[in-house]
Design an enzyme around this catalytic site. Sequence first.
Site, short mmCIF file in Angstrom:
data_model
loop_
_atom_site.label_atom_id
_atom_site.label_comp_id
_atom_site.label_asym_id
_atom_site.label_seq_id
_atom_site.Cartn_x
_atom_site.Cartn_y
_atom_site.Cartn_z
N ARG A 73 0.90 -1.25 0.01
CA ARG A 73 -0.09 0.19 0.10
C ARG A 73 0.78 1.34 0.02
NH1 ARG A 73 -3.69 -1.43 4.96
NH2 ARG A 73 -1.87 -2.61 5.45
N ASP A 93 -10.98 -2.54 -10.37
CA ASP A 93 -10.01 -2.40 -8.98
C ASP A 93 -10.30 -0.95 -8.38
OD1 ASP A 93 -8.71 -0.87 -10.77
OD2 ASP A 93 -6.88 -2.04 -10.42
#
Length: 517
Positions: A162, A438
Amino acid sequence: MNGTILPRIVIEPAQEKGLDPEIGPYIRTLLEAFGARRTELSASRTRYRARLSQGEVAFLADTAHVRDAEWQVAKAPSSLTERRVELIGGATRPELVNGLNSGAKNYIADLWNFTNGEAFNILRAHRNLERAARMDLAYLPPESGRIRIDPASDTKLQIGLRPLHVLESALSIDDEPVPAAFFDLTSVAFQCGKALRERQGGVFLYLRDVQTQLEARLWAQLFQQVEGSLGWPRGTIRATIVIDSIPGALEAEEILFELVHHACGLSMDPQAYAADHIALFTAPDRHTLPDRETIGLNAPFLRALSLYLIGVAHKRGCHAIGGPSFVLPPKDPEKVKGDHLEMLADKEREAVDGHDGTIVAHPDHVNAAMVEFNKSMPKANQLYYMRYEATTAADLIRRPEGSITVDSLVSMIRTVLRYQVQHGGGSGWAIQGGRIHDRSSLRFAIRLLWQWARSQHGVITATGLDVHQDLLKYLFRKEAAKMFADRDDQVRKRADAAVERTLELLHSEALPLEPLS
């Protein structure tokens, strides 16, 4: 030393068992060393982007010496010599098992774009990754028997961390959530590192949202810290950097230079890049981007970016990986749809252009993409192939022309609703309109709707109808009622919440941030 006393740092217990006990204390070490720098970079990014939005778009003059100098990144491990097709997905048990059994050269377990960011899901994802790294993972589908990772599979595991700006609530220090990047990197290194090094010769990562050389420098420092702490040789951690922003494109060479010992490639996220274009260049009097469906890899700024990244990557000795494809495979092989043929043409063009590999988002596309690369790339890679296009900063932001249609408007509304409703049910991605969507797809759809509603040029081409707030409110509520009419009360409540949450974002004068964790 100025005698300042650092605040006492308390590691809160994780919300779920299963994490290595060394992770919390080690994240504390990273925070003490790099936490302040991460905060400073966030503030400087905001100032830099403000200058770009005012039209100061150019390659940095202060770093011209880096772009002009002769240097290359450290040679990648032999296990990364060939990256012909990489499959991307999440980190659930089925995704990891099917990904590592897919026949792709690499499986990218993406903890950001394909994973639900709630604490429970992230902790479970890291436990799954630890077992997948040891090739000891299985799942039990309802329609068949137990499916496990094939121990003979040679598909390597790459992990998408992330970004630096994201926070992780599963672990807190002084009642503050820790940076998700620190959490992911530490968890992967401590829980997966040993097995990954033994099986594939290194820890291979994907980095998103690296917008400047200084952010890349912080990542390099984090990698060096982790490698030193674990006694690993420098360069054990290798990262492919996804160029998903205009600042990142302008500093692609500088980013590689900062990660000179750890970089192994450049890739691109077309939808995130288009969303960043909206973020920087939206105003009531500015022209908008056209229909989402018309902004393919041949759009001027995406075509320029693709060729530019091949040139940069090969000049600096690392792989250029093509953009991902999210088209679903045809259910009937005898009736191949146009978007599937377009996907194959994209993969063929990527190989001919000089890419060393590409990304697909569905296991059934691995072989199809492999065929296209096999036709045009007889060797393991194309690092020998140099491109010398004189790409300008203006090329990287050249807006595509096209129409705005009701069909595209409704399609994006359905994407936004489907993604949020499925995310509320624990999924990290959604299927809508024959495509996989996504986080980048969600962001792009919301921002394009917002841009159309804010601009005087946000007009349906065929009818002259303004895309205004009342129209969006009507269509969102209408589509939610149609899409989820036959679902249970819990799903309909999620849909209603998604409608209100999105309308609030679209009504704001400020750039809409993502509505989900």
